[in-house]
Structures are given as C-alpha cells and as structure tokens.
Design a protein around this motif. Sequence first.
Motif, PDB file in Angstrom:
ATOM      1  N   UNK A   1      21.522  77.393  39.391  1.00  0.00           N
ATOM      2  CA  UNK A   1      22.706  77.014  40.520  1.00  0.00           C
ATOM      3  C   UNK A   1      23.280  77.600  41.428  1.00  0.00           C
ATOM      4  N   UNK A   2      23.113  78.697  40.693  1.00  0.00           N
ATOM      5  CA  UNK A   2      24.187  79.744  41.346  1.00  0.00           C
ATOM      6  C   UNK A   2      23.688  81.086  42.272  1.00  0.00           C
ATOM      7  N   UNK A   3      22.524  80.790  41.539  1.00  0.00           N
ATOM      8  CA  UNK A   3      21.660  82.368  42.297  1.00  0.00           C
ATOM      9  C   UNK A   3      21.347  81.150  43.569  1.00  0.00           C
ATOM     10  N   UNK A   4      20.315  79.575  43.656  1.00  0.00           N
ATOM     11  CA  UNK A   4      19.785  79.243  44.772  1.00  0.00           C
ATOM     12  C   UNK A   4      20.151  78.817  45.564  1.00  0.00           C
ATOM     13  N   UNK A   5      22.123  79.050  45.593  1.00  0.00           N
ATOM     14  CA  UNK A   5      23.490  78.492  46.771  1.00  0.00           C
ATOM     15  C   UNK A   5      23.226  79.925  47.456  1.00  0.00           C
ATOM     16  N   UNK A   6      22.958  81.041  46.767  1.00  0.00           N
ATOM     17  CA  UNK A   6      23.722  82.688  47.539  1.00  0.00           C
ATOM     18  C   UNK A   6      22.250  82.476  49.148  1.00  0.00           C
ATOM     19  N   UNK A   7      21.402  81.980  48.826  1.00  0.00           N
ATOM     20  CA  UNK A   7      20.063  81.880  49.785  1.00  0.00           C
ATOM     21  C   UNK A   7      20.018  80.480  50.555  1.00  0.00           C
TER      22      UNK A   7
ATOM     23  N   UNK B   1      29.411  77.843  50.033  1.00  0.00           N
ATOM     24  CA  UNK B   1      28.568  78.530  48.932  1.00  0.00           C
ATOM     25  C   UNK B   1      28.544  79.310  48.664  1.00  0.00           C
ATOM     26  N   UNK B   2      29.399  80.314  48.905  1.00  0.00           N
ATOM     27  CA  UNK B   2      29.573  81.447  48.475  1.00  0.00           C
ATOM     28  C   UNK B   2      30.169  81.425  47.059  1.00  0.00           C
ATOM     29  N   UNK B   3      31.596  80.459  47.463  1.00  0.00           N
ATOM     30  CA  UNK B   3      32.682  80.510  46.439  1.00  0.00           C
ATOM     31  C   UNK B   3      31.779  79.447  45.019  1.00  0.00           C
ATOM     32  N   UNK B   4      30.944  78.467  45.174  1.00  0.00           N
ATOM     33  CA  UNK B   4      30.292  77.207  44.079  1.00  0.00           C
ATOM     34  C   UNK B   4      29.671  78.760  43.787  1.00  0.00           C
ATOM     35  N   UNK B   5      28.828  79.609  44.180  1.00  0.00           N
ATOM     36  CA  UNK B   5      27.747  80.353  43.708  1.00  0.00           C
ATOM     37  C   UNK B   5      28.408  81.156  42.861  1.00  0.00           C
ATOM     38  N   UNK B   6      29.490  81.472  43.067  1.00  0.00           N
ATOM     39  CA  UNK B   6      30.419  82.844  42.628  1.00  0.00           C
ATOM     40  C   UNK B   6      31.113  81.721  40.579  1.00  0.00           C
ATOM     41  N   UNK B   7      31.560  80.889  40.977  1.00  0.00           N
ATOM     42  CA  UNK B   7      32.206  79.802  40.206  1.00  0.00           C
ATOM     43  C   UNK B   7      30.764  79.701  39.137  1.00  0.00           C
ATOM     44  N   UNK B   8      29.754  79.479  39.659  1.00  0.00           N
ATOM     45  CA  UNK B   8      29.120  78.834  38.538  1.00  0.00           C
ATOM     46  C   UNK B   8      28.575  79.859  37.816  1.00  0.00           C
ATOM     47  N   UNK B   9      27.832  81.264  38.120  1.00  0.00           N
ATOM     48  CA  UNK B   9      27.271  81.875  37.689  1.00  0.00           C
ATOM     49  C   UNK B   9      28.988  82.442  37.122  1.00  0.00           C
ATOM     50  N   UNK B  10      29.666  82.296  37.051  1.00  0.00           N
ATOM     51  CA  UNK B  10      30.519  83.178  35.857  1.00  0.00           C
ATOM     52  C   UNK B  10      31.394  81.955  34.998  1.00  0.00           C
ATOM     53  N   UNK B  11      31.396  81.085  35.197  1.00  0.00           N
ATOM     54  CA  UNK B  11      31.116  79.551  33.936  1.00  0.00           C
ATOM     55  C   UNK B  11      29.554  79.957  33.196  1.00  0.00           C
ATOM     56  N   UNK B  12      28.444  79.984  33.947  1.00  0.00           N
ATOM     57  CA  UNK B  12      26.878  79.730  33.295  1.00  0.00           C
ATOM     58  C   UNK B  12      27.362  80.727  32.245  1.00  0.00           C
ATOM     59  N   UNK B  13      27.582  82.257  33.324  1.00  0.00           N
ATOM     60  CA  UNK B  13      27.517  83.603  31.611  1.00  0.00           C
ATOM     61  C   UNK B  13      28.021  83.408  30.992  1.00  0.00           C
ATOM     62  N   UNK B  14      29.054  82.616  30.500  1.00  0.00           N
ATOM     63  CA  UNK B  14      29.765  82.611  29.168  1.00  0.00           C
ATOM     64  C   UNK B  14      29.557  81.754  28.279  1.00  0.00           C
TER      65      UNK B  14
END
Length: 424
Positions: free
Chosen positions: A178-184, A116-129
Amino acid sequence: MANTTKWSVAHKLIFYFCFLFFGLNTFPFPLDFIGEPVYNLIEKFWTPIINLLGNVFLDLDEITVRPNGSGDTTWNWLQELAILIIASLGSIVWLIAARNRANHEKLVYWLRIYLRYYLAATMLSYGLVKVFPLQFGTITTYRLYERLGEMSPMGLLWTFMAYSKGYQFFGGLMEVVAGLLLIFRRTTTLGALLSAGVMLNVFMMNLFFDVPVKIFSFWLMLIGIYLLSADAKRLWQFFVLNQPTQATQEIKIFADKKWFRIGRIVLKVLFIGITFVAQFYSNWQDAAPISAPKSAIYGPYKVEKFERNNVVSETDTLRLQEVFIDRRGATDMIYVTNEEGLRKRVNFTLDSTKHIIQMNDYAAPITDTTQYAFTYTLSDSEKLFLKGKIKNDSIKISMKKMKPRNFLLTTRGFHWVNEVPFNK
C-alpha cells in the motif's frame, strides 16, 4: 489556463477543515527526521493549549503524562479536541478571508501529494517491522506458561500475532505494498484503497483489543479515505453501478517546467531510498538477533530460594516464584511472577564473559536510565543463582530450570488435510 470552477460554501468549508485537521495531525512531517529538538518545540506549543482544555473540561490544573508508548493518553485526546476546535474555527475564518476566491484546486493538488507521502512513509514503516517480525516478536516461554485469563486483551492480540511469522509477514506486506503504491500518481487510488482497508482492520483490532494506538490508526484510515474522495464518483460508477468511467483529470502544476519534472524524480528516489531501502536494511539488521544462538542461561525457572537483605521469607510480597529469561523477537527480556499477582517485565543485556546481567525496568519512563546489575552462576545448565541490588535492597535468588514441555500451540504445526476439526 486557470480553473474557474466555483466551489460552493460547503465545498470550501470541508476542504478548509480537512486541510487544517490533517495538517495539524501530520505536522512536523517530513521534519520529524530531525528527531527530539522538533518534538520538544511542538510540545512547548501544545502544552498551554492542552492544559487549558484539561482545566476547562476535566478540572485538571496540568496534564503531566506526556505521549509515551501509549498514543491514547489524556494528552493525546485533548490534543485531538484542540485540533478539532482549531480546524473548525480556522475553517470559518478562512472562508471569510477567501470569500472572493473561486476554488483552491492547486492547494488540493499539494495537499494530496503531502498526504500521499505521509501515509506512504507510515505504511512502509509499520509494514517493515512486521515483514521482519520485530513489532510482535515471537512467542516467549512466559506466554506459554501464562494462563490465558491472566493476559490483557492487548497481550492476547500480541500473542496471536507472534504465533505466526507467516501471518505477521502477510500483514506487513500488505502495508508495504500500500505504501509503495501511494508513491506513484497512477497507482494512488489503488494504494489509498488498500491503505484504508488495512487501516480499518488495524483500527478495529486496536479498538476491540484495547491497543492504545486508536487515535493514530483512525486518522491514518481517514487519510486513505480522503485520498479516495477525489475518485468517489468514478469508484461508485465502476464498482456499484457497473458503468464505464473515464480517467481522472488531474490539474497540471509546472507541467512544462523541466526543473520540476527532474526535481520530482530526484525527490521520489530520495524518498524511496529513505523510507523503504534504508528502513528495510535497518530492520533487516535489527532482526538478526532473532536467529542468533541463545546462551544456556535462557529458559523458564522456578525460584527455590529468595533472599532480601539476607532474610529468607515465604511471605515477602516481592518474593519471586517464577523467572522467564527469554527473547521476544529481537529483544531479550526477563519476566518475573509471584503468587501475590506480581507480573514484571524487564529488558536485559548479558555479559557471558563477566557473568553479569544488566537489567532496566521496561515500564519505567524513558528518562529513567536506572540499571540493575546482577552477577550470575549457572551450574549444570539447570540451576541459576543471581546476586545483586535493587535500589537499597540486596537480593539473592536461587532457582531451577523447569522441565521442558511440549506445548500443543508450538508443536501442532500446519496441516493441509484435516479429517476432523482440531479445535482444542
């Protein structure tokens, strides 16, 4: 009370394989924040294994090209093959070693959190750029003057995305959400659904536009699907059979421990701070040059005179025909072309006080720090003269700025009302 549900052999094998496959692919997360030292150790671990597979399957003594801007190198494919072999054999060994164990529910719990946290970190990284248009940038004059048939499939996709900051923002926003939703925990299923859908689209674009991130995007999609697998029955009942379903029953780990509840909250806040807040601020800063004013030196130029070692030659294969000094998103770039098929892209920094352009080869290996300095003279904002050296050659270039053109792609704009299709 311990969970005594007995898993079948197939259930165990699938879990062991997934654990090893995803674990090897995602390692060293979260230690990757340390950077180069960790990756150097990982490379030393994989090198003999990949070279062995390269020798067996491809008859190559050594795989010399390491992972770079491309994530689909021979090295990467052989690494995936190695991971599949290790995960398959490891699953069998694990099955034998744990043959008396009824299940691994607690390990499933921890694996899901990790993924969950790995995918969340990756989605946030790719999303923000993408929210800040840094990945695809903006359309350059080089792309506007370039013929469509001269673009690579990846270049076409990058141009398509660069055309619309709004669409870039939307795509990035979906990844961020998607990344934020995965955190919870309570929104994990929704986050996994959105992640799997978004990454399926990304994988298809990478596949059909020949973008070398096919391996990475594929197993990010697989992580989303794996996280959904726990709710597969409930999702089938709700979406397909139109039947009511009950809330999932999660295993409780340290549920009665106050230190665990507090620690979980602290770690979650730190994770959000590092992967979202800090990256948001960093990308916001990195995006500042996008709107910064451009020097008069920027623009498309036609080369009038090209000298190499004080010799003017119309047949010199290195003779430049066109030079485009531009900014793609937040990055300053120079593109050069000629009639012999030369298409070159370099990064540059501009010292407008000393009138120096410092260039480095964009396509060069990361370890190549060679830079080329050119002095420049700009007269009446139309003519540009460059003088410098490339390796052992003295270069002088005289060029004139091309007349401004109103390209339909950049002037058409958006229309709510279209009486007829404008497909030109």
